[in-house]
Design a protein around this motif. Structure first.
Motif, mmCIF file in Angstrom:
data_model
loop_
_atom_site.group_PDB
_atom_site.id
_atom_site.type_symbol
_atom_site.label_atom_id
_atom_site.label_comp_id
_atom_site.label_asym_id
_atom_site.label_seq_id
_atom_site.Cartn_x
_atom_site.Cartn_y
_atom_site.Cartn_z
ATOM 1 N N ARG A 1 0.759 -1.173 0.033
ATOM 2 C CA ARG A 1 -0.057 0.020 0.079
ATOM 3 C C ARG A 1 0.780 1.385 0.145
ATOM 4 N NH1 ARG A 1 -4.998 1.839 0.787
ATOM 5 N NH2 ARG A 1 -5.462 3.949 1.828
ATOM 6 N N HIS A 2 2.087 1.137 0.784
ATOM 7 C CA HIS A 2 2.830 2.535 0.755
ATOM 8 C C HIS A 2 3.298 2.641 -0.441
ATOM 9 C CE1 HIS A 2 5.721 -0.589 0.876
ATOM 10 N NE2 HIS A 2 6.626 0.263 0.456
ATOM 11 N N ILE B 1 1.981 2.707 -3.432
ATOM 12 C CA ILE B 1 0.900 3.436 -4.336
ATOM 13 C C ILE B 1 0.677 4.645 -4.085
ATOM 14 C CG2 ILE B 1 0.007 1.221 -5.208
ATOM 15 C CD1 ILE B 1 -2.507 1.828 -3.388
ATOM 16 N N SER B 2 1.163 5.290 -2.861
ATOM 17 C CA SER B 2 0.868 6.810 -2.550
ATOM 18 C C SER B 2 1.438 7.671 -3.451
ATOM 19 C CB SER B 2 1.583 6.898 -1.001
ATOM 20 O OG SER B 2 3.101 6.862 -1.229
ATOM 21 N N GLY B 3 2.423 7.328 -4.073
ATOM 22 C CA GLY B 3 2.978 8.091 -5.505
ATOM 23 C C GLY B 3 1.954 8.353 -6.553
ATOM 24 N N PHE B 4 0.743 7.560 -6.486
ATOM 25 C CA PHE B 4 -0.140 7.992 -7.761
ATOM 26 C C PHE B 4 -0.686 9.294 -7.553
ATOM 27 C CE2 PHE B 4 -4.252 7.516 -10.086
ATOM 28 C CZ PHE B 4 -3.498 7.064 -11.090
ATOM 29 N N ASP B 5 -0.438 10.063 -6.425
ATOM 30 C CA ASP B 5 -0.582 11.432 -6.223
ATOM 31 C C ASP B 5 0.182 12.242 -7.389
ATOM 32 O OD1 ASP B 5 -2.721 10.752 -4.200
ATOM 33 O OD2 ASP B 5 -1.269 11.687 -2.667
ATOM 34 N N GLU B 6 1.415 11.846 -7.448
ATOM 35 C CA GLU B 6 2.395 12.334 -8.307
ATOM 36 C C GLU B 6 1.672 12.181 -9.849
ATOM 37 O OE1 GLU B 6 4.823 14.445 -8.434
ATOM 38 O OE2 GLU B 6 5.271 14.538 -6.179
ATOM 39 N N GLU C 1 -7.642 -4.362 0.740
ATOM 40 C CA GLU C 1 -7.237 -3.109 0.691
ATOM 41 C C GLU C 1 -6.312 -2.363 -0.292
ATOM 42 O OE1 GLU C 1 -4.569 -0.632 4.403
ATOM 43 O OE2 GLU C 1 -4.474 -2.778 4.171
ATOM 44 N N SER D 1 -8.224 0.842 -3.003
ATOM 45 C CA SER D 1 -7.220 2.123 -3.260
ATOM 46 C C SER D 1 -7.075 2.009 -4.520
ATOM 47 C CB SER D 1 -5.973 1.885 -2.620
ATOM 48 O OG SER D 1 -6.136 1.842 -1.156
#
Length: 285
Positions: free
Chosen positions: A208-209, A211-216, A247, A251
């Motif tokens: 999960r950590h 895919i936080s880059g998908f904001d970029e 989960e 996301s």
């Protein structure tokens, strides 16, 4: 969520053709093969470019050519998608690579996924005449040139690194306009801009950590007027755990790829059998 498998196809583990048949019959969505043309013995670059990394495993320099492997697997399967995970585009000739991608896609009936990455092994790149610091822009121009070859009857491209005069190149891919282009790696601003410009998907390594880059990626898409939802999100090295996969699915992850062991045939097949129930469990996630 679709479920795929990933393995280095070598002479020391299960034959990739047998694995493809088993995976296809079990209902896995995709089978991914990495690429390393060779590994220079000098080994100046640590594994993955990470300081303090363990020694590079031997299977890195025993890997079969991914396009030959995919072609062989396509001939004995019907549904499973065959993918490069990843193709080292910056150290390749774009004309030959475009021909290989189109050939595999055509012969498989449109079942190829073109996973690509910038690469990390400086010695390997240098042997191909690729400057490490130019690998990102080389990848971009190679991909843009390949897209021209796949989609234009008389294709041409002119960039800072790649020049192709008007040329004929067939076959064209079965998938239109071409097989999905899926970029791996962490999504910093430059990578995100490339994903937005010329990729159909992004596939980082991890949980999960990662895919936080998908904001970029979404920001880069917004800047060029592209809908971020048009970028497919997947995970390499996904956890083979239903709760964690659920989960990830909530996301926005639509494909999870499990890493198979680089062991003997029976060990690999046992792992395939172990994770196969997750195909049905995640089908509607």
């Amino acid at each position: 969520m679709d479920i795929g498998l990933y393995i280095f196809p070598t002479d020391q583990t299960i034959n990739a053709v047998e694995l493809a048949k088993v995976a296809d019959q079990a209902g896995f969505e995709s089978l991914w093969f990495p690429e390393h043309s060779h590994i220079p013995v000098s080994r100046a670059t640590p594994w993955g470019g990470r300081a303090g990394a363990p020694d590079l495993p031997e299977f890195y320099w025993r890997t079969h050519d991914p396009f030959v492997t995919m072609g062989a697997c396509a001939s004995v399967t019907e549904n499973i998608k065959l993918a490069t995970g990843i193709c080292l585009v910056a150290q390749r000739d774009p004309i030959h690579t475009a021909k290989e991608v189109a050939s595999v896609d055509s012969l498989s009936g449109g079942r190829m996924l073109f996973g690509i990455g910038y690469g990390w092994n400086k010695e390997e790149m240098a042997q191909h005449g690729t400057a490490y610091g130019e690998r990102r822009e080389l990848l971009r121009e190679n991909i843009k040139a390949m897209q021209a070859l796949w989609t234009q009857d008389e294709a041409s491209f002119s960039g800072d690194h790649v020049h192709i005069e008007p040329s004929w190149s067939w076959p064209k891919p079965t998938q239109q306009p071409h097989p999905p282009i899926i970029l791996g790696g962490a999504a910093g601003p430059k990578t995100a801009a490339h994903i937005a410009e010329f990729c159909d998907g992004w596939m980082p390594i991890g949980g999960r950590h990662a895919i936080s880059g998908f904001d970029e990626v979404a920001k880069a898409c917004d800047e060029i007027g592209r809908d971020p939802k048009s970028v497919e999100l997947g995970i390499f090295g996904a956890p083979a755990d239903e709760a964690k996969l659920t989960e990830l699915a909530t996301s926005g992850v639509s494909r999870a790829v499990f890493t198979l062991p680089q062991g003997p045939r029976d060990e690999v097949l046992a792992e395939v059998e172990r994770v196969a129930p997750l195909i049905d469990a995640m089908r509607d996630a």
